[in-house]
Enzyme design. Sequence first.
Site, short mmCIF file in Angstrom:
data_model
loop_
_atom_site.label_atom_id
_atom_site.label_comp_id
_atom_site.label_asym_id
_atom_site.label_seq_id
_atom_site.Cartn_x
_atom_site.Cartn_y
_atom_site.Cartn_z
N HIS A 87 -18.33 11.46 3.20
CA HIS A 87 -17.12 11.14 2.42
C HIS A 87 -16.23 12.34 2.21
O HIS A 87 -15.10 12.21 1.78
CB HIS A 87 -17.52 10.55 1.07
CG HIS A 87 -18.26 9.27 1.25
ND1 HIS A 87 -19.62 9.19 1.15
CD2 HIS A 87 -17.83 8.05 1.58
CE1 HIS A 87 -19.99 7.96 1.41
NE2 HIS A 87 -18.94 7.26 1.67
N ARG A 96 -8.34 4.13 0.09
CA ARG A 96 -8.91 3.22 1.10
C ARG A 96 -8.90 1.78 0.60
O ARG A 96 -9.33 1.49 -0.52
CB ARG A 96 -10.34 3.63 1.45
CG ARG A 96 -10.43 5.01 2.04
CD ARG A 96 -9.84 5.03 3.42
NE ARG A 96 -9.85 6.37 3.98
CZ ARG A 96 -9.55 6.64 5.24
NH1 ARG A 96 -9.19 5.70 6.08
NH2 ARG A 96 -9.58 7.87 5.68
N ARG A 109 0.82 -1.21 0.00
CA ARG A 109 0.00 0.00 0.00
C ARG A 109 0.86 1.28 0.00
O ARG A 109 0.51 2.28 0.62
CB ARG A 109 -0.96 0.01 1.20
CG ARG A 109 -2.03 -1.06 1.15
CD ARG A 109 -2.95 -0.96 2.34
NE ARG A 109 -2.24 -1.18 3.59
CZ ARG A 109 -2.65 -0.78 4.78
NH1 ARG A 109 -3.78 -0.12 4.89
NH2 ARG A 109 -1.95 -1.03 5.87
N HIS A 140 -28.75 -0.48 7.66
CA HIS A 140 -28.13 0.70 7.05
C HIS A 140 -27.63 0.32 5.66
O HIS A 140 -27.04 -0.75 5.47
CB HIS A 140 -26.96 1.17 7.93
CG HIS A 140 -26.02 2.07 7.19
ND1 HIS A 140 -26.34 3.35 6.84
CD2 HIS A 140 -24.76 1.86 6.71
CE1 HIS A 140 -25.33 3.89 6.18
NE2 HIS A 140 -24.36 3.00 6.09
#
Length: 756
Positions: free
Chosen positions: A696, A517, A20, A643
């Site tokens: 976001h 992410r 990453r 949700h």
Amino acid sequence: MTGTPFTATTLGSARIGPKRQLKRAIESYWAGRTDQTQLHALATDLRRDGLQKLHTAGLDSVPVNTFSFYDQMLDTAVLLGALPPRVAGIADDLDRYFAAARGTGRIAPLEMTKWFDTNYHYLVPEISASTEFSLNPGKVLGELDEALSLGIPARPVIIGPITFLLLSKAVDDGGAPIGRLDEVIPLYRELLSTLRSAGAEWVQIDEPALVTDLHDDPAGLASRVYGELGSATDRPAILVASYFGDLRDALPALAATDVEGIALDLVRGTADAVATVPTLTSKLLVAGVVNGRNIWRNDLSASLATLATLLGSAASVAVSTSCSTLHVPYSLDPETELDDTLRSWLAFGEEKVAEVVTLATALRDGRESVSTTLDDCSQALAARRSDPRVHDDRVREQVAEALRAGIARGPSADRRTAQNERLNLPEVPTTTIGSYPQTSAIRLARAALRKNEIGVAEYEQRMRDEVASVIALQEDLGLDVLVHGEPERNDMVQYFAEQLDGFFATENGWVQSYGTRCVRPPILYGDVRRPHAMTVAWIDYAQSLTDRPVKGMLTGPVTILAWSFVRDDQPLADSANQIAVAIRAETVDLEAAGIGIIQVDEPALRELLPLRSEDQAAYLTWAVDAFRLSTSGVRDSTQIHTHLCYSEFGTVIGAISDLDADVTSIEAARSHMEVLDDLNAIGYANGVGPGVYDIHSPRVPEVGEIVASLKAALDAVPAQRLWINPDCGLKTRSTDEVEASLRNLVTAAHMVRSEL
Ligand SMILES: CN1c2c(nc(N)[nH]c2=O)NC[C@@H]1CNc1ccc(C(=O)N[C@@H](CCC(=O)N[C@@H](CCC(=O)N[C@@H](CCC(=O)O)C(=O)O)C(=O)O)C(=O)O)cc1
Ligand SMILES: N[C@@H](CCS)C(=O)O
Ligand SMILES: [Zn+2]
């Protein structure tokens, strides 16, 4: 422009870096710790290493322009000059790009949604009447040049005009973006000519939208676009890449054009149609027999049999992954905790490329040339079929017993009465979706536990301290229904998978979810059992700190399934039911611990929806049933929330209602509450919490805008059914942003409440 046929390739690869590295470099740049020179240097190194690995592994055509600083759809918007005008004032190219991706204090970001039925999220380009398309090929030319100068047989990859426009959204009365084909096709022609001049022999044009029902005449679109692009003389050879399903009528339509190659997903789709399309005999067929979406080792003998059926039907056949390997981790190498047996069943990105090369070698030199690998593979697959960890009769009995007990709860009106008596909440109650910021202190504590630098007791104490501070914050803010904040969870799926038998959680199996992410999808390899309660101690502790109700917080069976690498040896519905029984047991334990509200998140309900409409009803039936199986073990007085987020809900709106949750919190901030009208239209009559601001973006919403959203919501939903919440969990935000945003949310709620 004929293009020498190649034999072994992949349609694309991951870009975040095996460790990453790109994530960390971009986040450092955002934080102002590094500059663009450092960021570009890291990106160049990563691209070079990736290209060289693919080439050295034996691919004779290597995809380029698969790198991205955020997202490939955003890159295509830049390529076609289609960034929204609100970022035009930002002079620096990279900062303008990141502003479109993430927003700034003043500028709203582009919407983000699911890339087909994957857990990757793309940014939705906005096309308005005033969009003036123009070609900006700098990125693709730069990456092509980089690869060619390394001696790599590079094949630039670009998203095709059909997919780009079908996945874009119309703004400001712009009309359906697909109506703008005539404006973009000339730019693609110009791009092809430019790529040819820059030395590209092949170009790959991705058109996954052709395997969906996004348009009622994909074949017509394919003929028109590739008829025109194919007729250009000054261009590289064109490979039109389809993936995630079958092309159906679009296959003969493409084959009738002058494009030189077509890539087919032979994992999600079949090879059956190939022999029926005579014009394919002049094409290169790129056969996607190695699954780019899952992590199971390829059945090499079966793939060779499939490849053999293609040989007479095309001018030549190349072996490939079914889609980009963006969706799987880089390599099995760093998985030190994998036992050898389990390892022998798996293939991640690098291993898949090796499988492609093995199959291409077998096609060229005969099976015998790779017989040792084929034998090894057959043995591993046989071992997997008979491994006792895969099948557990007790699990199957538990599922049958739970299904016999029935998956319906009492009538919703009775439940509402029982819950109102028990919970005694104010009108339009305020709550949050579950997670609070995953601060670096939390992550570092978990990293320290992993490295044995701290013990379990110390780690749990730190997490309890975090829960206590989140509860204190919520009490201070004046929220009505509290959450414990999920600090102990590395991820809302992985956390559960780590505790359930039948799952293996990787150490380093990172896959990009959006931007910087990433997630580590667990591997579901066997029947699922819950050996112990997974969340009760945390929720119980949080509830002990406050008189206000604390919501229990679970992830639903469909989402656990969607965000895992799933079994390919039984129907998804069977796996869903096994997970549902485990979640059901957890709800029962939470109820027994005195918890009155339990949220079972299903943000991925829409994600698994099949891409073709005729397959959707059957999926929705088993998905809804699995959710109901997981939530119907509790009494009427226990309030079940669910949700949903990250998607357009249109096609699943009926299913959302069928979940029969008492309260549904749903992303709505970016779609301006339209989802409430959709819910009304299908007669949804339970509680609903439309997200009143977008989590976001780092932007803090003002009280006035939240009040306006709430008033819009109250036009659609009576106060007795309305809840107030952000549109998703707060784990990616900073503590300051969360506190400021929630303070405004609670103020707005009080203002609206006082006017009821
Ligand atoms: C809700 N979403 C999710 C999806 N899929 C999931 N599986 N989970 C989801 O929550 N799909 C749809 C959306 C996508 N949204 C997101 C939002 C946020 C993330 C995210 O923040 N991912 C983190 C990694 C999360 C994680 O696994 N954390 C671990 C490891 C943390 C870590 O990197 N530790 C460092 C050391 C500490 C440090 O330096 O900070 C290390 O090990 O090197 C943990 O908390 O233990 C991300 O960073 O990308 C994903 C999807
Ligand atoms: N409970 C989760 C849901 C995310 S979709 C969270 O709050 O992060
Ligand atoms: Zn969410």
